[in-house]
Each structure stands twice: as C-alpha cells, then as structure tokens.
Design a protein around this motif. Structure first.
Motif, short mmCIF file in Angstrom:
data_model
loop_
_atom_site.label_atom_id
_atom_site.label_comp_id
_atom_site.label_asym_id
_atom_site.label_seq_id
_atom_site.Cartn_x
_atom_site.Cartn_y
_atom_site.Cartn_z
N SER A 1 -6.69 2.40 10.80
CA SER A 1 -6.58 1.15 10.03
C SER A 1 -7.94 0.60 9.65
O SER A 1 -8.10 0.01 8.58
N ARG B 1 0.86 -1.19 0.00
CA ARG B 1 0.00 0.00 0.00
C ARG B 1 0.89 1.23 0.00
O ARG B 1 1.97 1.22 0.59
N GLU C 1 -3.52 0.34 -3.26
CA GLU C 1 -3.02 -1.01 -2.99
C GLU C 1 -2.79 -1.75 -4.30
O GLU C 1 -3.61 -1.65 -5.22
N SER D 1 -8.96 -3.11 2.53
CA SER D 1 -8.14 -4.00 1.73
C SER D 1 -9.01 -5.01 0.99
O SER D 1 -10.05 -5.42 1.48
N SER D 2 -8.53 -5.42 -0.19
CA SER D 2 -9.31 -6.38 -0.97
C SER D 2 -9.07 -7.80 -0.48
O SER D 2 -8.06 -8.12 0.06
N VAL E 1 -8.11 2.00 -1.79
CA VAL E 1 -8.63 1.26 -0.64
C VAL E 1 -9.01 2.18 0.53
O VAL E 1 -9.52 1.72 1.55
#
Ligand code: CMP
Length: 140
Positions: free
Chosen positions: A134, A4, A77, A139-140, A34
């Motif tokens: 966070s 990232r 990302e 995220s994928s 993301v």
C-alpha cells in the motif's frame, strides 16, 4: 466514486512498444497512474494472479502467455476507474471489441489481448495488493 483498479499491459503489447500509447489513453480519459512497475512474471506468479481461472480450459495457455515476456503493471485511479478501464479496453476478444478501444487497436487474439483490467472493485483491491504494497500506491 473515485476508485482504483489494476491494469496489466501484457507481453504482446509490451513487445509492440505501445506502453506509452496505452498510458496516454488512461491519462486522457481521467485515469491517473498511481503505481507502476515492469515485471517478468514467473510461473507461480502468473498462476497466482489468475488463480480464479485455474479450472478454465484456457488457464495453461494464459499462464504460458503471461510468462512469455515482461508485463507493465499499474494501478489506475479515477472516477468509476474499474468500469472506465474496462470501457477503454473493450471486449476480451479483440474481434468483438468496439472500434477505438485498446484491444481493437492493439490486440491480435483472445489470448494475446494486450491488456488486463480488474472486473470488479473487490477484485481490484485483491489484484492491486498482489503487486503493490500500500505504501507504493501514490494516491492523489
Ligand atoms: P484477462 O482479462 O486478462 O483475464 C483472463 C484472460 O484469459 C483473458 O483476459 C483472456 O486473455 C484469456 N482468455 C483466453 N480464452 C478466454 C475465454 N474463452 N474467455 C475469457 N478469457 C479468455
């Protein structure tokens, strides 16, 4: 490896109405957005972000510029995201940026240079955390 990186579309490019064009370049080159937010940085937020440059002669102008209007901040990302984003941005000075890069196409000067991108994986982690908790990075 999948990484990232932090990207900022600076006040000049936001004012030029090219957020979407720049996002398209990320997306068509394997970088996924993301996390993202628009923010008008205060002086202390801009100074904090660029703290590593505090002693550089261009620091004051850089901070003034980054406060001059809203910016679009995103975490990207993808495979080798840090280097990939830097390749898409082109050289810091748009006059030296390769043809077809974001800075060659959208930037005017080394100060108003359209985009920022993290320069290392370590800095990417610090810079993403500066803007996004966070749990706000998807995220994928
Ligand atoms: P950025 O990647 O956001 O990181 C610091 C910024 O300082 C840089 O892009 C430029 O916009 C700006 N800057 C102005 N003058 C210089 C310089 N001589 N060298 C590097 N960065 C500079």
């Amino acid at each position: 490896a999948v990484e990232r990186t932090l990207s900022i579309i600076k006040p000049d490019a936001v004012a030029k109405n090219v957020i979407g064009k720049i996002y398209s370049r990320f997306e068509s080159n394997g970088l996924k957005i993301v996390a993202s937010r628009m923010i008008h940085l205060s002086r202390s937020e801009a100074e904090g972000f660029y703290a590593v440059h505090r002693e550089r002669p261009f620091f004051k102008d850089l901070v003034e510029f980054m406060m001059s209007g809203p910016v679009m901040v995103q975490a990207l990302e993808g495979e080798s995201a840090v280097a990939k984003n830097r390749e898409l941005m082109g050289a810091t000075d748009p006059k030296k940026a390769d043809k077809g890069t974001i800075r060659a196409d959208f930037a005017e000067s080394i100060d108003a240079n359209a985009v920022h991108g993290s320069d290392s994986l370590d800095n990417a982690k610090i810079e993403i955390a500066y803007f996004f908790p966070s749990m706000e990075v998807y995220s994928s």
